[in-house]
Design an enzyme around this catalytic site. Structure first.
Site, mmCIF file in Angstrom:
data_model
loop_
_atom_site.group_PDB
_atom_site.id
_atom_site.type_symbol
_atom_site.label_atom_id
_atom_site.label_comp_id
_atom_site.label_asym_id
_atom_site.label_seq_id
_atom_site.Cartn_x
_atom_site.Cartn_y
_atom_site.Cartn_z
ATOM 1 N N ASP A 58 0.789 -1.241 0.000
ATOM 2 C CA ASP A 58 0.000 0.000 0.000
ATOM 3 C C ASP A 58 0.822 1.293 0.000
ATOM 4 O OD1 ASP A 58 -1.524 -2.130 0.862
ATOM 5 O OD2 ASP A 58 -2.126 -1.213 2.752
ATOM 6 N N GLU A 236 -10.446 -2.786 4.720
ATOM 7 C CA GLU A 236 -9.136 -2.180 4.996
ATOM 8 C C GLU A 236 -9.061 -0.804 4.315
ATOM 9 O OE1 GLU A 236 -6.228 -6.037 5.194
ATOM 10 O OE2 GLU A 236 -6.622 -5.328 3.166
HETATM 11 C C1 FRU Z 1 -3.682 -3.877 2.920
HETATM 12 C C2 FRU Z 1 -2.973 -4.177 4.210
HETATM 13 C C3 FRU Z 1 -3.333 -3.156 5.259
HETATM 14 C C4 FRU Z 1 -2.186 -3.243 6.215
HETATM 15 C C5 FRU Z 1 -1.025 -3.472 5.279
HETATM 16 C C6 FRU Z 1 0.049 -4.352 5.848
HETATM 17 O O1 FRU Z 1 -3.018 -4.235 1.769
HETATM 18 O O2 FRU Z 1 -3.298 -5.491 4.638
HETATM 19 O O3 FRU Z 1 -4.603 -3.368 5.862
HETATM 20 O O4 FRU Z 1 -2.034 -2.074 6.970
HETATM 21 O O5 FRU Z 1 -1.559 -4.087 4.118
HETATM 22 O O6 FRU Z 1 1.150 -4.412 4.990
#
Ligand code: FRU
Length: 514
Positions: A58, A236
């Site tokens: 992300d 998320e």
């Molecule tokens: C989404 C996620 C988020 C988390 C991050 C961990 O892709 O699972 O929810 O903060 O990646 O790398």
């Protein structure tokens, strides 16, 4: 699959913290080198950001501050698989040409630094800035996991040097619900209410919780949104956006929520709700178009918007061009993962209802141009048939039921991008594009067509991706592809075989690494 299981699986075989620190030193010194030579590998994106090496997921903490756009991102300083999550960092003055900087916020004492955001604290409300100065403050999820317990909390760090180095707040965590899944805070300043506002996810409860704070340290609960819309996987990466009208005055609110797994195209995807936010509570509209997907492809996840832009400006979002179904299998080296183009958002309101319109930032990269004329019988006489390029087409009011174009690498390999009026779909078919990677990868991804909207198309074709925008930008499909070479011969097609009446423009794009 339970999100926690996903995280646990992602954590397999992690190296020690000592090797992390050793590696960080190497990384810091080697990053000074000019990137050009490092950005020529097979599949290396030429108009999209990817880190010089190692894993990314992300985007985090997007913020415009003192003339620079900052892109932080989930990053593993130690390898090309998910793990040791830290915040990588790159800066740009035009949202396209990025300079990678040393890791900004590393994993520490076994706590990984998950997704979050960064705000500009103009008034030093948190007391984190030097006196009389404004500074950057990050709010991120700390993730700890042991055999006994997994815990996610919200934490603060601050920077006095334009985001280059960060200090963790001694009073962390600032929010702790003693939960295993509580993550991805999106914080911004609420001008009307005169406080900071956070949207944060309770992934397993399919809720986005809103909080308010005067100082980024003490947070008061405002309200919950959800469950609503699609709840087949974990929620998320929320973002609450104020989106201006495409034309004229007015703005509406959009709440964007990542869903993984369980998105309609398989794996990770992002739904949005259009509605109203009264300072406390988000309420979704019921009008047509109020619920949809920001992207109908497989590869655009956890997009977030820039803080620090003028209030009435169109929000600018960048997403992770990937899908958890196969993110760890991408055939790229020495990096794994890339970002989408930045996209400006506005909203359209017409007889079919509401829609989010997305416009990629790409114009500064255009070089040689070729006009596509309706009189040429739909022939794209491209002299430059190599990615990266941009293709803009208008099909007018077509009589054909199925039409579009194919991008050929060779006779056996192509990607098809088309409108299918018989099924009411706009689609990208990558089943014959190139390397298949996993069983989930070859796919035809589809988006609903709206008959009354224009039949137009904007394509940005890079070395390992296609971003498509159709119907005045109200449909977006982003898909990774792994063709054997950068050759991309454009051929229009129609179901009847008759030439299409089409006009448009083809631009060669300059690599951002040159
Ligand atoms: C989404 C996620 C988020 C988390 C991050 C961990 O892709 O699972 O929810 O903060 O990646 O790398």
């Amino acid at each position: 699959m339970h999100a926690l299981n996903v995280l646990v699986t992602r954590m397999a075989a992690l190296p020690s913290i000592e090797s992390l620190l050793a590696c960080l030193c190497v990384l810091t010194t080697s990053l000074a080198a000019a990137p050009t030579a490092d950005y020529k590998q097979p599949y290396r994106p030429q108009v999209h950001f990817s880190p010089r090496k190692n894993w990314t997921n992300d985007p985090n903490g997007l913020v415009y501050f003192h003339g620079e756009y900052h892109l932080f991102y989930q990053f593993n300083p130690l390898g090309d698989q998910w793990g040791h999550m830290s915040w990588g960092h790159a800066v740009s003055t035009d949202l396209l040409h990025w300079q990678e900087l040393p890791v900004a916020i590393p994993e520490k004492d076994g706590e990984m630094v998950f997704t979050g955001s960064i705000v500009v604290d103009h008034e030093n409300t948190g007391g984190f800035c030097a006196s009389g100065k404004e500074c950057l403050v990050a709010i991120y999820t700390g993730h700890r996991s042991s055999a006994e317990e997994t815990r996610q909390t919200q934490n603060v760090a601050y920077s006095a040097d334009e985001g280059r180095t960060w200090t963790r707040y001694a009073g962390n965590p600032v929010l702790d619900l003693h939960m295993a899944d509580f993550r991805d805070p999106s914080v911004s300043w609420d001008e009307n209410e005169g406080h900071w506002r956070m949207a944060v996810s309770l992934p397993m409860e399919h809720k986005i919780r809103f909080y308010a704070s005067p100082n980024l340290k003490e947070w008061t609960r405002l309200s919950d949104f959800g469950p609503a819309g699609d709840v087949d996987g974990a929620w998320e990466c929320p973002d609450l956006l104020r989106i201006p009208a495409e034309k004229g005055d007015g703005a509406i609110w959009a709440l964007k929520v990542g869903l993984n797994p369980g998105a309609p195209q398989g794996g990770s995807g992002e739904q949005y709700f259009l509605g109203d936010f009264d300072g406390k509570r988000f309420v979704a509209f019921s009008r047509a178009g109020s619920h949809g997907w920001t992207n109908y492809g497989k590869d655009d996840y956890c997009a977030i918007s820039f803080n620090g832009l003028p209030r009435d400006a169109k929000p600018v979002l960048i997403g992770w061009m990937n899908n958890w179904q196969y993110a760890d299998k991408l055939p790229t080296s020495p990096w794994r993962g890339q970002m989408s183009l930045p996209r400006r958002l506005s909203f359209v309101s017409d007889q079919a209802g509401l829609a989010i319109k997305q416009e990629p930032v790409i114009i500064p990269l255009r070089t040689e141009h070729e006009a596509i004329r309706p009189t040429e019988g739909g022939k794209v006489r491209s002299s430059f048939q190599k990615a990266p390029f941009e293709l803009d087409l208008e099909f007018g009011r077509p009589s054909e039921m199925i039409f579009g174009l194919r991008l050929y690498t060779d006779k056996q390999h192509w990607t098809e991008i088309g409108f299918d009026r018989s099924k009411g779909e706009f689609y990208i078919d990558r089943t014959k594009s190139g390397a298949a990677i996993t069983a989930d990868f070859p796919a035809k991804t589809t988006a609903p067509l709206v008959v009354s909207r224009p039949y137009d198309l904007k394509l940005v074709v890079d070395r390992s991706s296609i971003e498509a925008y159709a119907q005045n930008g109200t449909i977006a499909i982003t898909n990774l592809i792994f063709p054997a070479s950068d050759t991309s011969r454009v051929e229009l097609f129609s179901a009847s075989g008759k030439p299409m009446v089409v006009k448009g423009d083809l631009w060669k794009l300059r690599s951002i690494w040159e």
